[in-house]
Design a protein around this motif. Structure first.
Motif, PDB file in Angstrom:
ATOM      1  N   ASN A  88      -6.982   0.539  -3.192  1.00 36.47           N
ATOM      2  CA  ASN A  88      -6.606   2.008  -3.417  1.00 36.47           C
ATOM      3  C   ASN A  88      -5.633   2.477  -1.966  1.00 36.47           C
ATOM      4  O   ASN A  88      -5.123   1.570  -1.239  1.00 36.47           O
ATOM      5  CB  ASN A  88      -7.549   2.893  -3.146  1.00 36.47           C
ATOM      6  CG  ASN A  88      -8.401   3.049  -2.248  1.00 36.47           C
ATOM      7  OD1 ASN A  88      -8.038   2.855  -0.965  1.00 36.47           O
ATOM      8  ND2 ASN A  88     -10.062   2.752  -2.601  1.00 36.47           N
ATOM      9  N   SER A  89      -5.003   3.171  -1.904  1.00 39.39           N
ATOM     10  CA  SER A  89      -3.898   3.859  -1.055  1.00 39.39           C
ATOM     11  C   SER A  89      -4.677   4.690   0.313  1.00 39.39           C
ATOM     12  O   SER A  89      -3.544   4.553   1.111  1.00 39.39           O
ATOM     13  CB  SER A  89      -3.600   5.484  -1.781  1.00 39.39           C
ATOM     14  OG  SER A  89      -4.145   6.020  -1.770  1.00 39.39           O
ATOM     15  N   GLU A  90      -6.385   3.551   0.331  1.00 37.89           N
ATOM     16  CA  GLU A  90      -6.655   3.665   2.043  1.00 37.89           C
ATOM     17  C   GLU A  90      -7.303   2.748   2.479  1.00 37.89           C
ATOM     18  O   GLU A  90      -7.758   2.970   3.757  1.00 37.89           O
ATOM     19  CB  GLU A  90      -7.241   5.192   1.592  1.00 37.89           C
ATOM     20  CG  GLU A  90      -7.418   6.441   0.876  1.00 37.89           C
ATOM     21  CD  GLU A  90      -8.401   7.607   0.565  1.00 37.89           C
ATOM     22  OE1 GLU A  90      -9.289   7.232   1.209  1.00 37.89           O
ATOM     23  OE2 GLU A  90      -8.519   8.625   0.288  1.00 37.89           O
TER      24      GLU A  90
ATOM     25  N   THR B 138      -5.383  -4.562  -1.976  1.00 38.65           N
ATOM     26  CA  THR B 138      -5.430  -3.437  -1.822  1.00 38.65           C
ATOM     27  C   THR B 138      -6.639  -2.800  -2.960  1.00 38.65           C
ATOM     28  O   THR B 138      -5.964  -2.933  -3.903  1.00 38.65           O
ATOM     29  CB  THR B 138      -3.778  -2.952  -2.229  1.00 38.65           C
ATOM     30  OG1 THR B 138      -3.094  -3.706  -0.656  1.00 38.65           O
ATOM     31  CG2 THR B 138      -3.451  -1.634  -1.933  1.00 38.65           C
TER      32      THR B 138
ATOM     33  N   LYS C   6       5.728   3.469   0.576  1.00 40.56           N
ATOM     34  CA  LYS C   6       5.335   2.208   0.052  1.00 40.56           C
ATOM     35  C   LYS C   6       5.664   1.376   2.204  1.00 40.56           C
ATOM     36  O   LYS C   6       6.084   1.824   2.510  1.00 40.56           O
ATOM     37  CB  LYS C   6       6.278   1.261  -0.926  1.00 40.56           C
ATOM     38  CG  LYS C   6       5.717   2.236  -2.240  1.00 40.56           C
ATOM     39  CD  LYS C   6       5.425   1.792  -2.830  1.00 40.56           C
ATOM     40  CE  LYS C   6       5.229   1.932  -4.599  1.00 40.56           C
ATOM     41  NZ  LYS C   6       3.981   1.458  -4.818  1.00 40.56           N
TER      42      LYS C   6
ATOM     43  N   VAL D 273       1.356  -1.208  -0.260  1.00 40.34           N
ATOM     44  CA  VAL D 273      -0.322   0.235   0.427  1.00 40.34           C
ATOM     45  C   VAL D 273       0.262   1.131   0.370  1.00 40.34           C
ATOM     46  O   VAL D 273       1.632   1.307   0.925  1.00 40.34           O
ATOM     47  CB  VAL D 273      -0.822  -0.053   0.957  1.00 40.34           C
ATOM     48  CG1 VAL D 273      -2.154   1.493   1.085  1.00 40.34           C
ATOM     49  CG2 VAL D 273      -2.045  -1.394   1.605  1.00 40.34           C
ATOM     50  N   THR D 274       0.622   1.953  -0.619  1.00 39.05           N
ATOM     51  CA  THR D 274       1.175   3.377  -0.950  1.00 39.05           C
ATOM     52  C   THR D 274       0.538   4.812   0.081  1.00 39.05           C
ATOM     53  O   THR D 274      -0.938   4.779  -0.239  1.00 39.05           O
ATOM     54  CB  THR D 274       1.248   3.830  -2.620  1.00 39.05           C
ATOM     55  OG1 THR D 274       2.365   2.724  -2.842  1.00 39.05           O
ATOM     56  CG2 THR D 274       2.175   5.153  -2.196  1.00 39.05           C
ATOM     57  N   VAL D 275       1.320   4.333   1.435  1.00 43.01           N
ATOM     58  CA  VAL D 275      -0.143   5.561   2.112  1.00 43.01           C
ATOM     59  C   VAL D 275       1.071   7.253   2.350  1.00 43.01           C
ATOM     60  O   VAL D 275       2.395   6.747   2.378  1.00 43.01           O
ATOM     61  CB  VAL D 275       0.199   4.995   3.651  1.00 43.01           C
ATOM     62  CG1 VAL D 275      -0.716   5.969   4.745  1.00 43.01           C
ATOM     63  CG2 VAL D 275      -0.842   3.639   4.066  1.00 43.01           C
TER      64      VAL D 275
ATOM     65  N   ASN E 230       3.134   8.299   0.111  1.00 45.63           N
ATOM     66  CA  ASN E 230       3.804   8.268  -0.860  1.00 45.63           C
ATOM     67  C   ASN E 230       4.831   7.695  -0.085  1.00 45.63           C
ATOM     68  O   ASN E 230       6.012   7.422  -0.665  1.00 45.63           O
ATOM     69  CB  ASN E 230       4.571   9.893  -0.883  1.00 45.63           C
ATOM     70  CG  ASN E 230       3.785  11.025  -2.080  1.00 45.63           C
ATOM     71  OD1 ASN E 230       2.586  10.300  -2.972  1.00 45.63           O
ATOM     72  ND2 ASN E 230       3.930  12.449  -1.466  1.00 45.63           N
TER      73      ASN E 230
END
Length: 507
Positions: free
Chosen positions: A275-277, A273, A216, A210-212, A214
């Protein structure tokens, strides 16, 4: 009468002179990996046709999965394990697909319930060929039930797992692992990342990137851990903790604080995953039951939300409880669909029995065919290599030579192949979030693997699904005075590799 010059004119024509309709027909049969990358470099016309065929192939795959009212065909292409490489049949192995390399990577797994492996393999999807990877560095120990994911920065992350160790000559115990190994695709080497804040020994957990903010992060959830009881003996216990691991440079583990309710502790589930959230978990099993629930976690609120599961006809649309906790799910992102394959449990109709009796088994693995049918030595031999497609097709005209089978239970053995099950996620972000088991679109299960009912791996690549390994368990009926708890299981691991295309046209 044709002159010599006319002969030269006719036979000097090349593939570039074919009409575009014929070229599209040819390109449609190519594998969507290196072949696609090659044809687009020939000329501008071929690049334009490549874009057309690429879009057609992907759209056909997605539409076939998502449109519940349209008919669909599942095409199985089985490739037996190469004997010269000694690729051991396995289950509970770790698999990671790297699209930039067009490679599928397989690590470890179980050969049987007491033997774990630590061999490392790559599957070139362009050539359908295996190669054993002889890497350097700190090699992982033999284990199964590990997570293996791509950090999208040139490394494959292998974490956790379990193996069986001998206490003495006859007794064994389960050993859980807490090592995190990173395999560098560029250097072909393993690196052991040491950190004292890791979740501890764990297996059967789930993981995704997940990209949280910016950054990884690898998120893991659940799994089986060891806890000390009152007698200070380590006992396995499921967990519902949520952890995050940052990239290799920082190498930091942190437990995520969760507000509110949590999913029931479990293992053997699947994680995705969204999305990023948000991440999603599906299935698995706890200490008391099979988990048929679906949960979503939000990184903005640090809260879990249980998603309603709609299933109008549980016996037809969703896998049974006996299989669900051992089946991996695969996410098809553009279609918002989760896919899994489970055994079809129903009696075939009289029409199906007649149709199945004349089915051509030449494309199935030889072992399953020999177990089911007793045929003469003139029966066409199994062909597991993709280059033998001509031989496989030539046996179609000999279907009438197969004997008619009247035994109903033998027919169940023939028709108990893999049924595709679909879980629709399209309403997961609506005001009333829910997921729905969709009706089965195809009941023809012929051609599917015969020894891969549980603990197999399922990966989505470019418009096809790849199924590898697994184990089959069947109850042996003992004497009538024994209860069901006294029944024993016969297990058989599989090394069969299956490529699955889903469309109205065989690709």
């Amino acid at each position: 009468m044709m002159s010599h010059n006319d002969d030269i004119c006719v036979y000097s024509r090349s593939i570039e002179d074919l009409p575009e309709e014929i070229l599209l027909r040819i390109f449609r049969s190519l594998l969507p990996y290196k072949d696609y990358a090659s044809i687009r470099l020939v000329c501008r016309q071929w690049e334009r046709l490549w874009r057309v065929i690429k879009s057609w192939r992907m759209n056909t795959f997605y539409d076939s999965l998502s449109l519940s009212t349209s008919s669909v065909s599942i095409h199985w292409h089985l490739i037996d394990p190469p004997a010269k490489f000694n690729l051991t049949p396995r289950f509970s192995h770790s698999v990671c697909y790297v699209d930039s390399k067009r490679m599928l990577y397989v690590f470890g797994g179980n050969r049987d319930m007491a033997t774990s492996l630590n061999d490392f393999w790559s599957l070139d999807l362009s050539t359908r060929s295996w190669e054993r990877i002889l890497a350097t560095g700190s090699y992982p120990p033999p284990k199964c039930s590990s997570t293996f994911i791509d950090d999208e920065q040139g490394n494959l992350i292998l974490f956790g797992g379990r193996s069986m160790i001998y206490i003495d000559d006859i007794h064994m115990r389960k050993q859980l692992h807490n090592e995190l190994h990173a395999y560098s695709l560029e250097r072909n080497s393993w690196k052991l990342n040491v950190n004292f804040n890791e979740p501890g020994p764990i297996c059967g957990h789930s993981a995704s990137m997940v990209t949280v903010n910016n950054q990884k992060r690898m998120i893991i959830f659940g799994g089986c851990t060891l806890t000390n009881d009152q007698s200070q003996q380590a006992t396995p216990q499921s967990t519902n903790d949520l952890w995050q691991w940052t990239d290799i440079q920082t190498n930091t583990w942190t437990m995520i604080h969760v507000d509110g309710i949590r999913p029931e502790p479990r293992e053997g589930h699947s994680q995705f995953t969204l999305n990023s959230e948000n991440i999603l978990i599906v299935g698995g099993s706890s200490l008391t039951r099979v988990c048929r629930d679906v949960w979503m976690f939000s990184f903005q609120t640090n809260q879990w939300t249980q998603i309603a599961v709609n299933n109008q006809y549980p016996n037809d649309f969703a896998p049974s409880n006996d299989d669900l906790s051992y089946l991996p799910f695969c996410m098809i992102s553009p279609s918002n669909i989760l896919i899994t394959f489970g055994r079809l449990k129903r009696h075939p109709t009289e029409h199906e029995r007649h149709a199945y009796s004349q089915y051509d088994f030449s494309h199935c693995d030889k072992r399953s065919r020999d177990d089911v049918l007793t045929v003469s030595s003139s029966f066409p031999s199994s062909s597991s290599d993709e280059n033998d497609e001509r031989n496989r097709c030539s046996t179609t005209s000999k279907r009438s030579q197969l004997p008619y089978i009247n035994n109903r239970y033998s027919m169940m053995d023939l028709s108990s192949g893999f049924q595709m099950y679909r879980l629709d996620l399209s309403n997961i972000f609506s005001s009333n979030p829910c997921v729905t088991w969709l009706p089965s679109k195809c009941t023809s299960v012929f051609g599917s693997p015969s020894h891969s009912s549980l603990y197999y791996s399922l990966i989505y690549t470019r418009s096809e699904l790849i199924l590898f390994g697994g184990i089959e368990k069947r109850k042996l009926n003992l004497r009538r005075e024994f209860s069901d708890k006294d029944n024993r299981f016969r297990s058989k691991s599989s090394g069969t590799l299956a490529f699955i295309t889903i469309s109205n046209i065989a690709l």
